[in-house]
Design a protein around this motif. Sequence first.
Motif, PDB file in Angstrom:
ATOM      1  N   PRO A 127       0.798  -1.230   0.000  1.00 12.07           N
ATOM      2  CA  PRO A 127       0.000   0.000   0.000  1.00 12.07           C
ATOM      3  C   PRO A 127       0.828   1.276   0.000  1.00 12.07           C
ATOM      4  N   GLU A 128       2.127   1.149   0.244  1.00  5.18           N
ATOM      5  CA  GLU A 128       2.964   2.350   0.371  1.00  5.18           C
ATOM      6  C   GLU A 128       4.023   2.372  -0.722  1.00  5.18           C
ATOM      7  N   HIS A 129       4.107   3.478  -1.437  1.00 10.35           N
ATOM      8  CA  HIS A 129       5.090   3.611  -2.507  1.00 10.35           C
ATOM      9  C   HIS A 129       6.381   4.257  -2.015  1.00 10.35           C
ATOM     10  N   ALA A 130       6.306   5.078  -0.969  1.00 13.83           N
ATOM     11  CA  ALA A 130       7.478   5.838  -0.524  1.00 13.83           C
ATOM     12  C   ALA A 130       8.629   4.917  -0.115  1.00 13.83           C
ATOM     13  N   SER A 131       8.316   3.850   0.619  1.00 10.77           N
ATOM     14  CA  SER A 131       9.383   2.923   1.039  1.00 10.77           C
ATOM     15  C   SER A 131       9.969   2.192  -0.161  1.00 10.77           C
ATOM     16  N   TYR A 132       9.109   1.821  -1.093  1.00  6.42           N
ATOM     17  CA  TYR A 132       9.581   1.148  -2.304  1.00  6.42           C
ATOM     18  C   TYR A 132      10.567   2.037  -3.063  1.00  6.42           C
ATOM     19  N   GLU A 133      10.362   3.341  -3.008  1.00  6.80           N
ATOM     20  CA  GLU A 133      11.250   4.262  -3.711  1.00  6.80           C
ATOM     21  C   GLU A 133      12.665   4.248  -3.137  1.00  6.80           C
ATOM     22  N   ILE A 134      12.812   3.849  -1.860  1.00 12.05           N
ATOM     23  CA  ILE A 134      14.158   3.711  -1.281  1.00 12.05           C
ATOM     24  C   ILE A 134      14.936   2.629  -2.013  1.00 12.05           C
ATOM     25  N   GLY A 135      14.237   1.544  -2.327  1.00  9.93           N
ATOM     26  CA  GLY A 135      14.903   0.432  -2.985  1.00  9.93           C
ATOM     27  C   GLY A 135      14.960   0.514  -4.490  1.00  9.93           C
ATOM     28  N   LEU A 136      14.123   1.352  -5.096  1.00  8.71           N
ATOM     29  CA  LEU A 136      14.019   1.400  -6.557  1.00  8.71           C
ATOM     30  C   LEU A 136      15.349   1.700  -7.254  1.00  8.71           C
ATOM     31  N   PRO A 137      16.168   2.634  -6.760  1.00  7.17           N
ATOM     32  CA  PRO A 137      17.450   2.870  -7.443  1.00  7.17           C
ATOM     33  C   PRO A 137      18.334   1.626  -7.504  1.00  7.17           C
ATOM     34  N   PHE A 138      18.251   0.775  -6.491  1.00 10.12           N
ATOM     35  CA  PHE A 138      19.076  -0.428  -6.474  1.00 10.12           C
ATOM     36  C   PHE A 138      18.499  -1.487  -7.412  1.00 10.12           C
ATOM     37  N   ILE A 139      17.177  -1.513  -7.525  1.00 13.33           N
ATOM     38  CA  ILE A 139      16.535  -2.405  -8.493  1.00 13.33           C
ATOM     39  C   ILE A 139      16.928  -1.996  -9.909  1.00 13.33           C
ATOM     40  N   ILE A 140      16.931  -0.689 -10.162  1.00  8.03           N
ATOM     41  CA  ILE A 140      17.325  -0.182 -11.476  1.00  8.03           C
ATOM     42  C   ILE A 140      18.805  -0.463 -11.720  1.00  8.03           C
ATOM     43  N   LYS A 141      19.627  -0.258 -10.690  1.00  3.84           N
ATOM     44  CA  LYS A 141      21.064  -0.512 -10.813  1.00  3.84           C
ATOM     45  C   LYS A 141      21.328  -1.964 -11.185  1.00  3.84           C
ATOM     46  N   PHE A 156       4.965  -3.394  -9.857  1.00  6.93           N
ATOM     47  CA  PHE A 156       4.635  -2.930  -8.503  1.00  6.93           C
ATOM     48  C   PHE A 156       3.225  -2.356  -8.498  1.00  6.93           C
ATOM     49  N   ILE A 157       2.397  -2.861  -7.591  1.00  9.59           N
ATOM     50  CA  ILE A 157       1.018  -2.395  -7.464  1.00  9.59           C
ATOM     51  C   ILE A 157       0.842  -1.765  -6.092  1.00  9.59           C
ATOM     52  N   GLN A 158       0.563  -0.458  -6.075  1.00  9.56           N
ATOM     53  CA  GLN A 158       0.341   0.232  -4.810  1.00  9.56           C
ATOM     54  C   GLN A 158      -1.101   0.024  -4.383  1.00  9.56           C
ATOM     55  N   SER A 159      -1.297  -0.863  -3.412  1.00  9.50           N
ATOM     56  CA  SER A 159      -2.653  -1.214  -3.001  1.00  9.50           C
ATOM     57  C   SER A 159      -2.599  -2.118  -1.784  1.00  9.50           C
ATOM     58  N   GLN A 160      -3.705  -2.195  -1.067  1.00 13.96           N
ATOM     59  CA  GLN A 160      -3.886  -3.286  -0.131  1.00 13.96           C
ATOM     60  C   GLN A 160      -3.909  -4.581  -0.945  1.00 13.96           C
ATOM     61  N   ALA A 161      -3.444  -5.668  -0.350  1.00 15.60           N
ATOM     62  CA  ALA A 161      -3.250  -6.892  -1.127  1.00 15.60           C
ATOM     63  C   ALA A 161      -4.547  -7.622  -1.456  1.00 15.60           C
ATOM     64  N   LEU A 162      -5.483  -7.690  -0.515  1.00 12.56           N
ATOM     65  CA  LEU A 162      -6.671  -8.508  -0.734  1.00 12.56           C
ATOM     66  C   LEU A 162      -7.463  -8.100  -1.983  1.00 12.56           C
TER      67      LEU A 162
END
Length: 213
Positions: free
Chosen positions: A79-93, A102-108
Amino acid sequence: METTVYPREPQVLKELRDATAKDPRSPMAADPHASQLMSMLLRMVNPKRTIEIGVYTGYSLLTTALSTPPDAKITAIDPEHASYEIGLPFIIKAGIEQKIDFIQSQALPVLDDLLLLQKEEGSFDFAFVDADKQNYGNYHERLMKLVKIGGVIVYDNTLWGGTVAKPDGEVPGCKREGKVLAAEFNRRIAADNRVEICLLPLGDGITICRRIS
């Protein structure tokens, strides 16, 4: 850790772990030794489609992306994109961002939407769950339809810091609800004849399920 985990941790994962450590919620991140286990499982399963419920900064997600075939696809839900953005540069690297949806949402709601599409039933080879503990049972029921027979589901935090084995009086108040939820899920999964299970006292507890029916 010094002998068998850190020396084999990919450099990009180490960099993400260091970046995550600066975040106030860093204890939420997957443990490196749990990640090492998951990487081995993924290479054994060789999944083309995986699903991850609970992403945070993406340490386990990056582990999955590094350990799957080049054409693998990962559905990652948080549900949160801000934390994912911490890791995104390393995923891109690491050059594997094309694998991740990546889907920003509650899972159910996302899982329910997938189940509305008949073609999605049994279409996933592997799942990893590290999210809100009160819904582990709900996630399990949906994943038992989405993950194919022979597929693997991994649940994190199933020992809740070892509290599931302690009397209530020895458990800090902040951990008691989690203890109850983890213990209830463990009993439920132990009685589920649709899966083979293995609960490992690794990190905060990891339960590995293999769907057999």
